[in-house]
Design a protein around this motif. Structure first.
Motif, short mmCIF file in Angstrom:
data_model
loop_
_atom_site.label_atom_id
_atom_site.label_comp_id
_atom_site.label_asym_id
_atom_site.label_seq_id
_atom_site.Cartn_x
_atom_site.Cartn_y
_atom_site.Cartn_z
N ASP A 1 -3.32 -4.45 -1.83
CA ASP A 1 -3.59 -5.05 -0.67
C ASP A 1 -5.08 -4.96 -0.20
OD1 ASP A 1 -1.87 -5.52 2.05
OD2 ASP A 1 -3.77 -4.48 2.60
N ALA B 1 4.81 2.76 7.27
CA ALA B 1 5.36 3.72 6.54
C ALA B 1 4.06 4.83 5.95
CB ALA B 1 6.09 3.12 5.42
N LYS B 2 3.05 4.97 6.74
CA LYS B 2 2.00 6.06 6.13
C LYS B 2 2.83 7.58 6.11
CE LYS B 2 -1.10 6.25 9.95
NZ LYS B 2 -2.43 6.00 10.12
N PHE C 1 -0.76 1.78 9.89
CA PHE C 1 -0.63 1.39 8.72
C PHE C 1 1.11 1.64 8.52
CE2 PHE C 1 -0.22 0.83 4.29
CZ PHE C 1 -1.14 0.08 3.79
N PRO D 1 -1.09 5.62 -6.81
CA PRO D 1 -1.28 4.28 -7.56
C PRO D 1 -0.93 3.29 -6.26
CG PRO D 1 0.58 5.40 -8.36
CD PRO D 1 0.12 6.28 -7.64
N MET D 2 -0.27 3.65 -5.33
CA MET D 2 -0.01 2.77 -4.13
C MET D 2 -0.29 3.35 -2.84
SD MET D 2 3.85 1.62 -5.64
CE MET D 2 3.90 3.12 -6.91
N MET D 3 -1.76 3.56 -2.71
CA MET D 3 -1.96 4.70 -1.78
C MET D 3 -2.08 4.02 -0.24
SD MET D 3 -6.23 3.75 -2.25
CE MET D 3 -6.73 2.15 -1.68
N GLY D 4 -1.92 2.70 0.01
CA GLY D 4 -1.75 2.40 1.32
C GLY D 4 -2.88 2.46 1.94
N SER D 5 -2.94 3.20 3.37
CA SER D 5 -4.19 3.53 4.06
C SER D 5 -4.70 4.83 3.58
CB SER D 5 -3.71 3.58 5.68
OG SER D 5 -2.92 4.82 5.72
N THR E 1 3.19 -10.54 -5.38
CA THR E 1 3.04 -9.33 -6.27
C THR E 1 3.18 -8.12 -5.76
OG1 THR E 1 0.84 -9.16 -5.60
CG2 THR E 1 0.98 -10.87 -7.47
N TYR E 2 3.32 -7.78 -4.24
CA TYR E 2 3.99 -6.72 -3.86
C TYR E 2 5.27 -6.30 -4.30
CZ TYR E 2 -0.09 -7.01 -0.43
OH TYR E 2 -1.40 -7.09 0.02
N ILE E 3 5.35 -4.86 -4.68
CA ILE E 3 6.44 -4.56 -5.19
C ILE E 3 7.54 -4.31 -3.66
CG2 ILE E 3 7.76 -2.39 -6.04
CD1 ILE E 3 5.18 -1.93 -7.46
N SER F 1 3.91 6.92 -2.41
CA SER F 1 5.09 6.48 -1.49
C SER F 1 5.28 5.00 -1.72
CB SER F 1 4.84 6.92 -0.22
OG SER F 1 5.52 6.13 0.44
N PRO F 2 6.02 4.71 -2.81
CA PRO F 2 6.17 3.16 -3.10
C PRO F 2 6.69 2.38 -1.84
CG PRO F 2 7.79 4.19 -4.51
CD PRO F 2 6.76 5.19 -3.65
N ALA G 1 -5.73 -2.51 2.91
CA ALA G 1 -5.60 -1.12 2.45
C ALA G 1 -6.76 -0.36 1.92
CB ALA G 1 -4.15 -1.02 1.70
N ARG H 1 1.50 -1.92 -11.81
CA ARG H 1 2.62 -2.38 -12.74
C ARG H 1 1.81 -2.60 -13.99
NH1 ARG H 1 5.14 -7.35 -9.92
NH2 ARG H 1 3.00 -7.73 -9.59
C1 LIG Z 1 4.68 2.75 1.66
S1 LIG Z 1 3.03 2.16 1.53
C2 LIG Z 1 2.10 3.38 1.07
C3 LIG Z 1 1.42 4.14 2.26
C4 LIG Z 1 0.86 5.33 2.03
N1 LIG Z 1 1.22 6.50 1.29
C5 LIG Z 1 -0.03 5.72 3.36
O1 LIG Z 1 0.01 6.90 3.67
O2 LIG Z 1 -0.66 5.10 4.03
C6 LIG Z 1 3.36 1.28 -0.18
C7 LIG Z 1 2.00 0.64 -0.62
O3 LIG Z 1 2.40 0.12 -1.94
C8 LIG Z 1 1.35 -1.05 -2.29
N2 LIG Z 1 1.76 -1.93 -3.23
C9 LIG Z 1 2.81 -2.72 -3.22
N3 LIG Z 1 3.03 -3.29 -4.47
C10 LIG Z 1 1.89 -2.93 -5.30
C11 LIG Z 1 1.51 -2.95 -6.42
N4 LIG Z 1 2.13 -3.95 -7.36
N5 LIG Z 1 0.41 -2.42 -7.15
C12 LIG Z 1 -0.29 -1.32 -6.10
N6 LIG Z 1 0.24 -1.33 -4.89
C13 LIG Z 1 1.25 -1.86 -4.40
C14 LIG Z 1 1.46 -1.61 -0.81
O4 LIG Z 1 0.44 -2.66 -0.56
C15 LIG Z 1 1.39 -0.51 0.14
O5 LIG Z 1 0.15 -0.27 0.61
#
Ligand SMILES: C[S@@+](CC[C@H](N)C(=O)[O-])C[C@H]1O[C@@H](n2cnc3c(N)ncnc32)[C@H](O)[C@@H]1O
Length: 439
Positions: A96, A48-49, A46, A72-76, A303-305, A270-271, A99, A254
């Motif tokens: 995602d 940038a984890k 994944f 709130p943007m937990m990724g993996s 819709t991804y930030i 981690s956004p 994710a 958001r």
């Molecule tokens: C840098 S990654 C997080 C990685 C995480 N810390 C890990 O260790 O796997 C940022 C995450 O933000 C999510 N993201 C982007 N836009 C988002 C939104 N509008 N709402 C929720 N999640 C969002 C992406 O899908 C991505 O998984």
């Protein structure tokens, strides 16, 4: 760097957040010499984890057992896995779809024997299906839309397509229930999205920057699936069985989070970096096989930030420091300046929700790096700190950590372009330590 032991955290006295957070932010947060592949962390690549030690040190130092940790943007789900391992209630959101599936699987222990037997049945059945390969192509035409088929044809060799389709059909024939079904899907996806290689014709998928690699050697998808399955089942069968404290939901951060005001004791997140990582670009390589339509995925992408595909930003409430950065970029590239303005407007909404749900006197940790856009350095950490202070946080400090770029899996420059913008933006990242003041 020594990560504090669990026993120091289980004491029930109130946490003095200000003092603890200052102390944690002044420790060495690089973790370069520490293993990051323990528990379920290495299940799936994944971009940038976190290194797992990063969320862990804050979870252990700033919360007690049973308290709620939210990303709130937990990724993996690195923070979610760590909260789960530390016996906290873990609440995670992301938009995602891949994710979400990865994180669900990473926090769910499996029965080793049951999983490996199911896996063996899938592999045997896929091998049999492959012997009648002429039936696989019509099955694909029936299942996928023309746009998805075009995508698959471009990025996967014919033999790999047949093998993946055979695996997919074999998984479906098992009629498995969750969580076993998700587990097999994640193993399936992990043979496509990898750091170096995978079974598609793309290179660099784990860094979300796929490009077609001429003459990429063929890899037997079924064999790789079998090997990864055994390894993954072994990892997941070691997990503790307190998964009932993990709540994962697809949600756009958001928008209003489905959580009560003041109900969370720690946020670690981690956004996306401004303009840096396009998750959908890589994730569609797996999602398309799971029946997600390629056109629908492109819509979700906006819709991804941080997405390049952006709407018109609504920026009346952004601090003057952010407006100055946006205006400066506008002088050289007005399109990119809109992308940047949208990023900060989106992050304002996300931070506003974070401050709403956090308990007063508690901490919110935001890990982010600077970006370079059109040669201009965007100090995202400072600007997010300013936004955070406007929505109700207090910045206690901003710590710097040196990146081991390979391990954090941030996009690498293409070899022919060493001075690319991506290359120059990824040397360090920052940890913003926010506090929600007591009322
Ligand atoms: C840098 S990654 C997080 C990685 C995480 N810390 C890990 O260790 O796997 C940022 C995450 O933000 C999510 N993201 C982007 N836009 C988002 C939104 N509008 N709402 C929720 N999640 C969002 C992406 O899908 C991505 O998984």
């Amino acid at each position: 760097m020594i990560v504090p032991s669990l026993s120091t955290l289980e004491k029930k006295q109130p946490v003095s957040a200000r003092r603890s957070l200052s102390k944690l932010l002044s420790t060495d947060l690089d973790f370069h010499r520490e293993a990051s592949n323990y528990a379920s962390h290495a299940l799936h690549a994944f971009a940038a984890k976190f290194p797992p030690q990063l969320p862990r040190i804050f979870i252990e130092g700033l919360t007690h057992k049973g308290e709620t940790v939210m990303d709130p943007m937990m990724g993996s789900g690195t923070a979610i896995v760590e909260a789960f391992l530390c016996g906290r209630r873990a609440v995670g959101f992301d938009i995602d779809p891949l994710a979400l599936t990865i994180c669900r699987v990473k926090t769910h222990p499996v029965d080793f024997l049951e999983t490996t037997w199911a896996g063996k049945r899938v592999v045997n059945s896929a091998i049999k299906l492959l012997q009648r390969a002429s039936r696989l192509e019509p099955a694909m035409r029936e299942r996928f839309s023309p746009a998805s088929l075009e995508f698959i044809d471009y990025w996967f060799g014919k033999q790999s397509q047949r093998e993946l389709m055979a695996l997919l059909l074999a998984i479906e024939r098992e009629h498995l229930e969750q969580p076993l079904l998700d587990f097999l899907k994640v193993v399936f996806s992990s043979i496509i999205i990898t750091k170096s290689g995978g079974v598609s014709l793309a290179y660099d998928l784990a860094h979300t920057r796929p490009h077609l690699l001429e003459g990429k050697p063929y890899k037997d998808a079924i064999k790789i699936f079998e090997a990864r399955l055994a390894k993954s089942a072994a990892l997941l069968s070691q997990l503790p069985s307190n998964g009932k404290h993990v709540e994962i939901q697809q949600h756009d951060c958001r928008q209003r989070l489905p959580l009560e005001e003041d109900s969370v004791q720690l946020i670690v997140t981690s956004p996306p970096y401004a303009n840096a990582i396009d998750y959908m670009r890589a994730h569609k390589f797996s999602l398309v096989w799971f029946g997600e339509d390629i056109d629908g995925l492109s819509t979700l992408r906006s819709t991804y930030i941080g997405s390049e595909k952006t709407g018109v930003p609504n920026t009346p409430d952004l601090p003057s420091s952010v407006c100055r950065a946006v205006d400066k970029l506008k002088e050289v590239d007005s399109k990119k300046s809109r992308v940047l303005a949208k990023y900060f407007a989106d992050m304002r909404l996300a931070l506003g929700e974070m401050v709403r749900v956090l308990e007063p006197g508690r901490c919110c940790i935001v890990v982010v790096g600077p970006s370079t856009m059109r040669g201009q350095t965007i100090k995202t950490h400072e600007l997010l700190s300013d936004i955070g202070n406007e929505v109700g946080f207090e910045t206690l400090d901003i710590a710097e950590r040196k990146l081991d770029r390979n391990r954090r899996m941030l996009p690498a420059a293409f070899r022919r372009n060493h001075n690319s913008q991506i290359e120059s933006r990824m040397h360090e990242e920052y940890i913003i330590g926010f506090l929600k003041p007591l009322r």
